[in-house]
Scaffold this motif. Sequence first.
Motif, PDB file in Angstrom:
ATOM      1  N   GLY A   1      -5.479   3.563   4.177  1.00 24.09           N
ATOM      2  CA  GLY A   1      -5.423   2.114   4.337  1.00 24.09           C
ATOM      3  C   GLY A   1      -4.294   1.674   5.241  1.00 24.09           C
ATOM      4  N   VAL A   2      -3.112   2.284   5.077  1.00 29.87           N
ATOM      5  CA  VAL A   2      -1.959   1.952   5.911  1.00 29.87           C
ATOM      6  C   VAL A   2      -2.263   2.238   7.378  1.00 29.87           C
ATOM      7  N   LEU A   3      -2.835   3.401   7.654  1.00 26.79           N
ATOM      8  CA  LEU A   3      -3.110   3.788   9.040  1.00 26.79           C
ATOM      9  C   LEU A   3      -4.171   2.888   9.681  1.00 26.79           C
ATOM     10  N   LEU A   4      -5.212   2.556   8.938  1.00 29.39           N
ATOM     11  CA  LEU A   4      -6.270   1.708   9.496  1.00 29.39           C
ATOM     12  C   LEU A   4      -5.752   0.301   9.770  1.00 29.39           C
TER      13      LEU A   4
ATOM     14  N   TYR B   1      -5.580  12.867   4.030  1.00 30.25           N
ATOM     15  CA  TYR B   1      -5.655  11.516   4.600  1.00 30.25           C
ATOM     16  C   TYR B   1      -6.122  11.480   6.060  1.00 30.25           C
ATOM     17  N   PRO B   2      -5.794  12.471   6.937  1.00 32.62           N
ATOM     18  CA  PRO B   2      -6.358  12.377   8.295  1.00 32.62           C
ATOM     19  C   PRO B   2      -7.887  12.430   8.297  1.00 32.62           C
ATOM     20  N   LEU B   3      -8.448  13.215   7.373  1.00 34.88           N
ATOM     21  CA  LEU B   3      -9.902  13.289   7.271  1.00 34.88           C
ATOM     22  C   LEU B   3     -10.462  11.958   6.788  1.00 34.88           C
TER      23      LEU B   3
ATOM     24  N   LEU C   1       0.832  -1.209   0.000  1.00 35.74           N
ATOM     25  CA  LEU C   1       0.000   0.000   0.000  1.00 35.74           C
ATOM     26  C   LEU C   1       0.869   1.263   0.000  1.00 35.74           C
ATOM     27  N   PHE C   2       1.957   1.225   0.776  1.00 35.51           N
ATOM     28  CA  PHE C   2       2.831   2.392   0.854  1.00 35.51           C
ATOM     29  C   PHE C   2       3.521   2.645  -0.484  1.00 35.51           C
TER      30      PHE C   2
ATOM     31  N   GLY D   1      -3.046  12.750  -6.072  1.00 37.00           N
ATOM     32  CA  GLY D   1      -2.942  13.191  -4.683  1.00 37.00           C
ATOM     33  C   GLY D   1      -3.968  12.518  -3.801  1.00 37.00           C
ATOM     34  N   LEU D   2      -5.198  12.407  -4.296  1.00 35.93           N
ATOM     35  CA  LEU D   2      -6.244  11.733  -3.532  1.00 35.93           C
ATOM     36  C   LEU D   2      -5.978  10.229  -3.449  1.00 35.93           C
ATOM     37  N   GLY D   3      -5.383   9.675  -4.516  1.00 34.28           N
ATOM     38  CA  GLY D   3      -5.006   8.259  -4.473  1.00 34.28           C
ATOM     39  C   GLY D   3      -3.976   7.993  -3.391  1.00 34.28           C
ATOM     40  N   ALA D   4      -2.990   8.904  -3.269  1.00 37.31           N
ATOM     41  CA  ALA D   4      -1.988   8.776  -2.207  1.00 37.31           C
ATOM     42  C   ALA D   4      -2.645   8.860  -0.841  1.00 37.31           C
ATOM     43  N   ALA D   5      -3.614   9.765  -0.691  1.00 36.24           N
ATOM     44  CA  ALA D   5      -4.323   9.907   0.589  1.00 36.24           C
ATOM     45  C   ALA D   5      -5.101   8.636   0.925  1.00 36.24           C
ATOM     46  N   CYS D   6      -5.724   8.019  -0.082  1.00 38.39           N
ATOM     47  CA  CYS D   6      -6.477   6.779   0.164  1.00 38.39           C
ATOM     48  C   CYS D   6      -5.542   5.644   0.588  1.00 38.39           C
ATOM     49  N   CYS D   7      -4.373   5.563  -0.054  1.00 33.24           N
ATOM     50  CA  CYS D   7      -3.398   4.535   0.332  1.00 33.24           C
ATOM     51  C   CYS D   7      -2.915   4.758   1.756  1.00 33.24           C
ATOM     52  N   ARG D   8      -2.659   6.025   2.123  1.00 32.02           N
ATOM     53  CA  ARG D   8      -2.214   6.317   3.488  1.00 32.02           C
ATOM     54  C   ARG D   8      -3.299   5.965   4.497  1.00 32.02           C
TER      55      ARG D   8
END
Length: 285
Positions: A163-166, A104-106, A77-78, A154-161
């Motif tokens: 997933g990583v955080l969850l 991504y925090p949102l 994912l990263f 940019g939004l794709g990167a946020a979605c991947c982040r």
Amino acid sequence: MAVRFVVHSAPAVAAAIALGISDVLAKLILAAQGGVLTTLAFRSVVGLAFVTTWLYVGRRPRADARVRFISFGTGILFAGLIFCLFKAIEAIDVPTAVLTYFSYPLLTGLSAAAAGLDRLRWQGLVCALAAFFGLAVMIGAHPAGLALAGIAFGLGAACCRTGVLLITRAFLVGEDARLTTWYSVVAQALIFVAVSLGARTWNPPQTSVGWAALVAMSVATTVSIVFIFVSTVRIGPFRTALIMNLEPLIAMILSALILGDIITPLQAAGSGIMLAALIAFQLWR
């Protein structure tokens, strides 16, 4: 007390500065005709060497097969995260790319609430709406017309982040960050090197400035891993995450000074609204 907090917060501030610098250096690499895949393959190999050395500092960590498997998955994912972020930086200006990624925090908070992992109070929802409003203002005020592909990356990167955080929160809490990071970086290195070899793609920077930026960016991003680890131990993951919101601000300032990016008053206002709402969201949600 204040002095102590400043001292303990220094690693997180250093990490945010290092990553903000890396964002700008990435633009210099791409401007020197360095390819995204080549840049990420080089960066991941440097990072793997660094993290492997880091494993031998202190007590040797251990992990079972489950932790190794999950850590490797977060690495995949990263890899998607940094590929999308670099493609965003390639397509649009650095501040817009990084701030779009910092949604991504949102997305993490909203996703956690939807999955029942966390509660989202009305104050958090208002902050999320305000942050997206600020992002919309910043995007709409872009003077040169905006490449939608850059925003999508940019939004794709946020979605991947997200997933990583969850995944990290659900399965890796309490595990040794050095070892989980190592498996993650192994996955990234394997992916980028394999794809580069498979595509027979090797596009290094064509200038000495581009090569210097590539080396500096690789070192800065790997060193930031240690700073984040130290900060998490000292002040906890929540305060570390708050301080990391300095990254887009630093990237914005440096892109203006180094790259000559012009930030209009409306863009600055949108960026300010988004950053303030992000911090408030993390405090109140």
